[in-house]
Motif scaffolding. Structure first.
Motif, PDB file in Angstrom:
ATOM      1  N   ASN A 156       2.373  10.386  -8.307  1.00 36.27           N
ATOM      2  CA  ASN A 156       2.497  10.176  -9.754  1.00 36.27           C
ATOM      3  C   ASN A 156       2.862   8.733 -10.077  1.00 36.27           C
ATOM      4  O   ASN A 156       2.372   8.169 -11.046  1.00 36.27           O
ATOM      5  N   LEU A 157       3.741   8.151  -9.277  1.00 42.02           N
ATOM      6  CA  LEU A 157       4.104   6.752  -9.491  1.00 42.02           C
ATOM      7  C   LEU A 157       2.876   5.851  -9.363  1.00 42.02           C
ATOM      8  O   LEU A 157       2.673   4.947 -10.173  1.00 42.02           O
ATOM      9  N   ILE A 158       2.067   6.110  -8.351  1.00 42.99           N
ATOM     10  CA  ILE A 158       0.864   5.306  -8.134  1.00 42.99           C
ATOM     11  C   ILE A 158      -0.084   5.442  -9.322  1.00 42.99           C
ATOM     12  O   ILE A 158      -0.669   4.469  -9.771  1.00 42.99           O
ATOM     13  N   ASN A 159      -0.218   6.652  -9.844  1.00 42.43           N
ATOM     14  CA  ASN A 159      -1.157   6.902 -10.933  1.00 42.43           C
ATOM     15  C   ASN A 159      -0.651   6.477 -12.307  1.00 42.43           C
ATOM     16  O   ASN A 159      -1.442   6.130 -13.169  1.00 42.43           O
ATOM     17  N   ASN A 160       0.660   6.509 -12.505  1.00 40.68           N
ATOM     18  CA  ASN A 160       1.175   6.357 -13.862  1.00 40.68           C
ATOM     19  C   ASN A 160       2.096   5.168 -14.100  1.00 40.68           C
ATOM     20  O   ASN A 160       2.403   4.874 -15.241  1.00 40.68           O
ATOM     21  N   GLU A 161       2.558   4.520 -13.079  1.00 42.15           N
ATOM     22  CA  GLU A 161       3.562   3.479 -13.247  1.00 42.15           C
ATOM     23  C   GLU A 161       2.902   2.129 -13.492  1.00 42.15           C
ATOM     24  O   GLU A 161       2.314   1.536 -12.598  1.00 42.15           O
ATOM     25  N   ASN A 173       7.571  -1.253  -1.056  1.00 42.13           N
ATOM     26  CA  ASN A 173       7.592  -1.837  -2.396  1.00 42.13           C
ATOM     27  C   ASN A 173       7.597  -0.771  -3.489  1.00 42.13           C
ATOM     28  O   ASN A 173       8.243  -0.937  -4.525  1.00 42.13           O
ATOM     29  N   ILE A 174       6.904   0.316  -3.268  1.00 42.13           N
ATOM     30  CA  ILE A 174       6.906   1.403  -4.255  1.00 42.13           C
ATOM     31  C   ILE A 174       8.256   2.117  -4.246  1.00 42.13           C
ATOM     32  O   ILE A 174       8.802   2.468  -5.292  1.00 42.13           O
ATOM     33  N   SER A 178       4.283  -0.696 -13.913  1.00 40.15           N
ATOM     34  CA  SER A 178       4.927  -1.787 -13.183  1.00 40.15           C
ATOM     35  C   SER A 178       4.333  -1.976 -11.786  1.00 40.15           C
ATOM     36  O   SER A 178       4.534  -3.010 -11.160  1.00 40.15           O
ATOM     37  N   LEU A 179       3.583  -0.985 -11.312  1.00 38.87           N
ATOM     38  CA  LEU A 179       2.953  -1.078  -9.983  1.00 38.87           C
ATOM     39  C   LEU A 179       1.524  -1.609 -10.058  1.00 38.87           C
ATOM     40  O   LEU A 179       0.863  -1.725  -9.031  1.00 38.87           O
ATOM     41  N   LYS A 180       1.070  -1.933 -11.239  1.00 39.00           N
ATOM     42  CA  LYS A 180      -0.330  -2.339 -11.421  1.00 39.00           C
ATOM     43  C   LYS A 180      -0.729  -3.493 -10.501  1.00 39.00           C
ATOM     44  O   LYS A 180      -1.753  -3.432  -9.828  1.00 39.00           O
ATOM     45  N   LYS A 181       0.108  -4.512 -10.426  1.00 32.12           N
ATOM     46  CA  LYS A 181      -0.202  -5.673  -9.581  1.00 32.12           C
ATOM     47  C   LYS A 181      -0.261  -5.277  -8.100  1.00 32.12           C
ATOM     48  O   LYS A 181      -1.173  -5.666  -7.391  1.00 32.12           O
TER      49      LYS A 181
END
Length: 147
Positions: A25-30, A97-98, A32-35
């Motif tokens: 979910n963090l990968i798909n929705n966060e 990093n995540i 701040s992780l875009k970069k």
């Protein structure tokens, strides 16, 4: 000496999803992780693939570890910021990093599987919830002993 780390599938503070599904979910929705996602598309694809197959927890021992000196000082219910993790690969760097801003780790068990191999079992706790987690674990242990 070899140090192996394992993270349980459960995660504290949201019993509706596992550590791996929260990670996905963090990968798909966060946002701040875009970069990080843009810079590491292959690693992100591997993480997503693992979450839908075996679970992200299964690949952590191959890509993350902790310093041997630190490991030998850890006791049960000690908490560890994910910034203390050491990486073994590029995928490990992405995992770390995540995890840094989203989880803290709590030692729930240590096991010597060999005279030269120590395995740590951690619960992934949502960042900022470690004190509550430890309080609940301590209270549960006391009530079990009283029974």
């Amino acid at each position: 000496m070899e140090i192996e780390i394992l993270i349980t599938q459960d995660r504290y503070n949201n019993n509706t999803s596992s550590f791996g599904s929260c990670f996905a979910n963090l990968i798909n929705n966060e946002s701040s992780l875009k970069k990080l996602i843009e810079e590491n598309p292959n690693e992100i694809a591997i993480l997503i693939k693992y979450e839908f197959n075996e679970g992200i927890e299964q690949i952590i021992p191959n890509h993350l570890t902790i310093n041997k000196d630190l490991a030998l000082r850890l006791s049960l219910l000690d908490s560890l910021d994910c910034s203390c993790l050491e990486t073994k690969s590029t995928l490990g760097e992405v995992l770390k990093n995540i995890m840094i801003d989203n989880f803290q780790l709590v030692v729930t068990r240590k096991h010597w599987s060999d005279t030269n191999k120590l395995i740590f079992f951690f619960d992934a706790v949502e960042f900022g919830c470690v004190d509550d987690f430890i309080d609940k674990r301590t209270k549960n242990n006391k009530s079990q002993k009283a029974s």
